[in-house]
Design an enzyme around this catalytic site. Structure first.
Site, mmCIF file in Angstrom:
data_model
loop_
_atom_site.group_PDB
_atom_site.id
_atom_site.type_symbol
_atom_site.label_atom_id
_atom_site.label_comp_id
_atom_site.label_asym_id
_atom_site.label_seq_id
_atom_site.Cartn_x
_atom_site.Cartn_y
_atom_site.Cartn_z
ATOM 1 N N HIS A 1 0.853 -1.195 0.000
ATOM 2 C CA HIS A 1 0.000 0.000 0.000
ATOM 3 C C HIS A 1 0.884 1.239 0.000
ATOM 4 O O HIS A 1 2.098 1.147 0.233
ATOM 5 C CB HIS A 1 -0.854 0.011 1.271
ATOM 6 C CG HIS A 1 -0.002 0.204 2.486
ATOM 7 N ND1 HIS A 1 0.657 -0.839 3.097
ATOM 8 C CD2 HIS A 1 0.367 1.324 3.155
ATOM 9 C CE1 HIS A 1 1.384 -0.374 4.091
ATOM 10 N NE2 HIS A 1 1.237 0.953 4.156
ATOM 11 N N HIS B 1 5.646 6.511 -0.423
ATOM 12 C CA HIS B 1 6.459 5.300 -0.600
ATOM 13 C C HIS B 1 5.603 4.061 -0.377
ATOM 14 O O HIS B 1 4.571 4.124 0.304
ATOM 15 C CB HIS B 1 7.632 5.285 0.389
ATOM 16 C CG HIS B 1 7.176 5.163 1.812
ATOM 17 N ND1 HIS B 1 6.711 6.248 2.541
ATOM 18 C CD2 HIS B 1 7.050 4.083 2.626
ATOM 19 C CE1 HIS B 1 6.348 5.838 3.743
ATOM 20 N NE2 HIS B 1 6.526 4.524 3.823
HETATM 21 O O1 3AM Z 1 3.356 2.856 4.898
HETATM 22 P P1 3AM Z 1 4.417 2.290 5.758
HETATM 23 O O2 3AM Z 1 4.627 0.820 5.572
HETATM 24 O O3 3AM Z 1 5.696 3.066 5.730
HETATM 25 O O4 3AM Z 1 5.024 1.727 9.497
HETATM 26 C C1 3AM Z 1 3.615 1.760 9.394
HETATM 27 C C2 3AM Z 1 3.123 1.669 7.989
HETATM 28 O O5 3AM Z 1 3.939 2.531 7.231
HETATM 29 C C3 3AM Z 1 3.117 3.125 9.752
HETATM 30 O O6 3AM Z 1 1.815 3.158 9.224
HETATM 31 C C4 3AM Z 1 1.741 2.305 8.093
HETATM 32 C C5 3AM Z 1 0.631 1.323 8.260
HETATM 33 O O7 3AM Z 1 0.836 0.558 9.421
HETATM 34 N N1 3AM Z 1 3.096 3.362 11.179
HETATM 35 C C6 3AM Z 1 2.913 2.468 12.154
HETATM 36 N N2 3AM Z 1 2.975 3.083 13.345
HETATM 37 C C7 3AM Z 1 3.192 4.402 13.112
HETATM 38 C C8 3AM Z 1 3.341 5.549 13.925
HETATM 39 N N3 3AM Z 1 3.261 5.479 15.247
HETATM 40 C C9 3AM Z 1 3.274 4.579 11.715
HETATM 41 N N4 3AM Z 1 3.472 5.771 11.136
HETATM 42 C C10 3AM Z 1 3.617 6.818 11.978
HETATM 43 N N5 3AM Z 1 3.547 6.721 13.317
#
Ligand code: 3AM
Length: 183
Positions: free
Chosen positions: A50, A132
């Site tokens: 995603h 990303h």
């Molecule tokens: O889109 P990506 O994979 O970079 O790392 C988590 C994932 O990011 C991020 O939210 C997306 C869906 O889970 N994520 C998880 N915890 C987070 C937080 N506390 C976070 N992003 C910001 N703050």
């Protein structure tokens, strides 16, 4: 004396994202195939790929309602953009595909979403938007290159997703989707 049990947070862990169609997902996987093993990381499950628009975190019923009301206000038209580069963030050890420059329509969607969420009293996002698609976590090496065969992504909608822990890892479930062409 009574023993206190730790309180589990109520609600669901949620975020807004673009969800790729099957063709885009396949193209992302194809690009990921040589990059992920070289990164030393753990691949993200294919069905979880995603592009996060806005991370929210734990949401109770009241916040869920405000998130949905905010999403409903977002105006936009379908658009296309390209993933045209890969990269590695040593902290948080993530291998990703992204864009050499942020596509204006994508930025407009994110700004529109954040503005609409703001009117619903959802906390303002202070971190810059870095579009990303995470390919692998716990990665230890940068890919040998930062260029990839560009992948076209047609964005016709955006979704609210729940992040759910399962025995075999995390799974993202689409809770709601808002079409861009009906606005
Ligand atoms: O889109 P990506 O994979 O970079 O790392 C988590 C994932 O990011 C991020 O939210 C997306 C869906 O889970 N994520 C998880 N915890 C987070 C937080 N506390 C976070 N992003 C910001 N703050």
């Amino acid at each position: 004396m009574t023993e206190e049990t730790p309180q589990k947070p109520r609600g669901q862990r949620v975020f807004f994202a673009l969800w790729p169609d099957d063709e885009t997902r396949r193209a992302i996987l194809e690009a990921a195939a040589p990059l992920v093993p070289a990164s030393g990381g753990t691949p993200v499950n294919a069905e979880n790929l995603h592009l996060t628009l806005r991370f929210i975190g734990n949401a109770d019923a009241g916040l869920m309602m405000r998130l949905r009301r905010g999403a409903e206000q977002v105006r936009g038209k379908p658009f296309s953009f390209e993933l045209d580069r890969c990269g590695f963030w040593p902290q948080p050890q993530v291998l990703w595909l992204g864009c050499s420059s942020t596509p204006p329509e994508l930025l407009r969607l994110v700004v529109g979403l954040n503005t609409a969420l703001g009117t619903e009293g959802v906390l303002v996002e202070t971190r810059p938007f870095r579009p990303h698609v995470t390919l692998a976590r716990h990665a230890s090496h940068a890919p040998g290159t930062d260029s990839i065969e560009p992948i076209s992504w047609r964005a016709g909608s955006f979704s609210l997703l729940a992040s759910e822990s399962q025995e075999d890892g995390v799974r993202y479930r689409v809770l709601d989707t808002w079409q861009l062409d009906k606005r």
